[in-house]
Scaffold this motif. Structure first.
Motif, mmCIF file in Angstrom:
data_model
loop_
_atom_site.group_PDB
_atom_site.id
_atom_site.type_symbol
_atom_site.label_atom_id
_atom_site.label_comp_id
_atom_site.label_asym_id
_atom_site.label_seq_id
_atom_site.Cartn_x
_atom_site.Cartn_y
_atom_site.Cartn_z
ATOM 1 N N UNK A 67 -2.750 20.613 -8.035
ATOM 2 C CA UNK A 67 -1.891 21.689 -7.614
ATOM 3 C C UNK A 67 -1.585 22.824 -8.558
ATOM 4 N N UNK A 68 -1.792 22.474 -9.855
ATOM 5 C CA UNK A 68 -1.838 23.654 -10.802
ATOM 6 C C UNK A 68 -3.070 24.586 -10.636
ATOM 7 N N UNK B 212 9.245 11.575 -11.694
ATOM 8 C CA UNK B 212 9.352 10.261 -11.406
ATOM 9 C C UNK B 212 8.968 9.944 -9.706
ATOM 10 N N UNK B 213 8.431 11.091 -9.556
ATOM 11 C CA UNK B 213 8.144 10.825 -7.920
ATOM 12 C C UNK B 213 6.575 10.890 -7.421
ATOM 13 N N UNK B 214 6.399 10.205 -6.439
ATOM 14 C CA UNK B 214 4.801 10.030 -6.194
ATOM 15 C C UNK B 214 4.292 11.183 -4.947
ATOM 16 N N UNK B 215 3.455 10.639 -4.041
ATOM 17 C CA UNK B 215 2.824 11.332 -3.146
ATOM 18 C C UNK B 215 3.616 11.944 -2.046
ATOM 19 N N UNK B 216 4.914 11.523 -1.952
ATOM 20 C CA UNK B 216 5.467 11.789 -0.665
ATOM 21 C C UNK B 216 6.879 12.366 -0.996
ATOM 22 N N UNK C 69 1.028 -1.340 -0.026
ATOM 23 C CA UNK C 69 -0.047 0.083 0.012
ATOM 24 C C UNK C 69 0.777 1.205 0.062
ATOM 25 N N UNK C 70 1.901 1.162 0.931
ATOM 26 C CA UNK C 70 2.950 2.474 0.686
ATOM 27 C C UNK C 70 3.529 2.474 -0.337
ATOM 28 N N UNK C 71 3.722 1.562 -0.997
ATOM 29 C CA UNK C 71 4.739 1.801 -2.300
ATOM 30 C C UNK C 71 3.634 2.384 -3.468
ATOM 31 N N UNK C 72 2.690 2.325 -3.333
ATOM 32 C CA UNK C 72 1.703 2.835 -4.146
ATOM 33 C C UNK C 72 1.766 4.478 -4.225
ATOM 34 N N UNK C 73 2.147 5.038 -2.923
ATOM 35 C CA UNK C 73 2.332 6.233 -2.744
ATOM 36 C C UNK C 73 3.623 6.923 -3.220
ATOM 37 N N UNK C 74 4.507 5.855 -3.798
ATOM 38 C CA UNK C 74 5.846 6.398 -4.515
ATOM 39 C C UNK C 74 5.856 6.274 -5.805
ATOM 40 N N UNK C 75 6.703 7.095 -6.554
ATOM 41 C CA UNK C 75 6.778 7.106 -7.894
ATOM 42 C C UNK C 75 7.625 5.858 -8.272
ATOM 43 N N UNK D 13 5.056 14.018 -10.051
ATOM 44 C CA UNK D 13 4.387 13.937 -11.308
ATOM 45 C C UNK D 13 3.645 12.400 -11.397
ATOM 46 N N UNK D 14 3.951 11.544 -10.389
ATOM 47 C CA UNK D 14 3.270 10.217 -10.244
ATOM 48 C C UNK D 14 2.468 10.334 -9.101
ATOM 49 N N UNK D 15 2.009 10.972 -8.591
ATOM 50 C CA UNK D 15 1.059 11.292 -7.309
ATOM 51 C C UNK D 15 -0.133 10.608 -7.887
#
Length: 295
Positions: free
Chosen positions: A250-251, A267-271, A176-182, A240-242
């Motif tokens: 955000x825009x 290449x980065x997710x939600x955190x 589940x946490x990995x889905x928060x990462x890009x 951009x992978x949030x």
């Protein structure tokens, strides 16, 4: 108030010491970590998070600021209070009480996800207590991702399911946490512990469910309050992978807030501050030291 010396823990970390302790807010113990000297910087974690989420940021930021990372109410190592008002306005007001207990008149505030929404509400309701904002993918009224999940957790089965989450195997929680990462390879065991450590503490899930029940109401209140932030210098940082809080929202926030700047990390997710701490640390430091942007 501060607790006595035996209730404080000092931990050596790179070039600074991190003090760990508690303050009393309305008779309730609130856990915090602090380090450094300079203008106060308050760090607010996201849903089911804790001050530990900022472990890769505090030492760096302490080079220029007096950093305070708090465990929000009914989260982390803070005391649990059954039935505590979980609304954004009440939470923001309690953060101000926490600032009073720590002796902080005015702070810069960095907030992530739900903590970012709290930060915006804090600045809207107590403008004189907040100098600048740094918002990492803050929950906001313009994001339509997650609406189905919120509706699910409002159902009877969803509530039952939420109460089972603390007992899920660690592997499922890691997924589940990995889905928060890009990039899921960046998830560490320490990062995972920062999000699941307090799930077994009685009262945590109940508080999260209260936040979810109020979500639509609170997002409406926040949208109304955004007009009060137009004069507040605000740095927005998004991956951009949030998958949790969409970049398009955000825009939209950037368009509404004339003194804002948006940084998008590929290449980065939600955190972002955990996944790419070096980039985020420098961005935060530079923003806090820079001249506010022109409208």
């Amino acid at each position: 108030m501060r607790f006595t010396a035996y209730e404080l823990v000092a931990v050596g970390m790179t070039h600074c010491e991190i003090e760990e302790g508690f303050v009393l807010v309305g008779g309730v113990k609130i856990h915090y970590e602090s380090a450094g000297t300079g203008r106060p910087l308050l760090l607010l974690h996201g849903l089911v998070g804790s001050a530990k989420n900022w472990r890769q940021n505090i030492a760096f930021l302490a080079g220029d600021s007096r950093v305070y990372a708090i465990d929000l109410f009914n989260m982390g190592e803070s005391e649990r209070v059954p039935g505590l008002d979980a609304g954004l306005e009440a939470t923001a007001d309690r953060v101000v009480e926490c600032m009073d207990a720590l002796g902080l008149d005015e702070v810069d505030v960095a907030g992530h996800s739900h903590g970012g929404a709290v930060a915006m509400m804090l600045a809207a309701r107590h403008a004189d207590r907040v100098r600048r904002l740094i918002l990492f993918a803050p929950a906001n009224p313009f994001c339509d991702l997650g609406h189905q999940l919120i509706r699910f957790y409002k159902t009877r089965f969803g509530v039952w399911f939420a109460r089972q989450i603390p007992f899920f195997p660690r592997m499922l929680k890691a997924t589940a946490l990995s889905r928060m990462y890009g990039d899921s390879s960046r998830v560490t065991e320490v990062a995972l512990d920062g999000y699941i450590a307090s799930l077994h503490v009685p009262g945590t899930i109940d508080h999260v469910l209260q936040i979810v029940r109020r979500w639509s109401v609170d997002m409406g209140l926040l949208q109304f309050s955004l007009a009060k932030l137009t004069g507040k210098p605000t740095l927005l940082i998004w991956g951009d992978r949030d998958r949790a809080v969409g970049l398009s929202s955000g825009r939209q926030l950037q368009r509404i807030l004339p003194l804002s700047r948006l940084i998008v990390i590929p290449g980065v997710g939600h955190i972002p501050f955990e996944e790419q701490p070096d980039i985020c640390n420098k961005a935060m430091r530079d923003w806090l030291a820079s001249t506010p942007p022109a409208a």
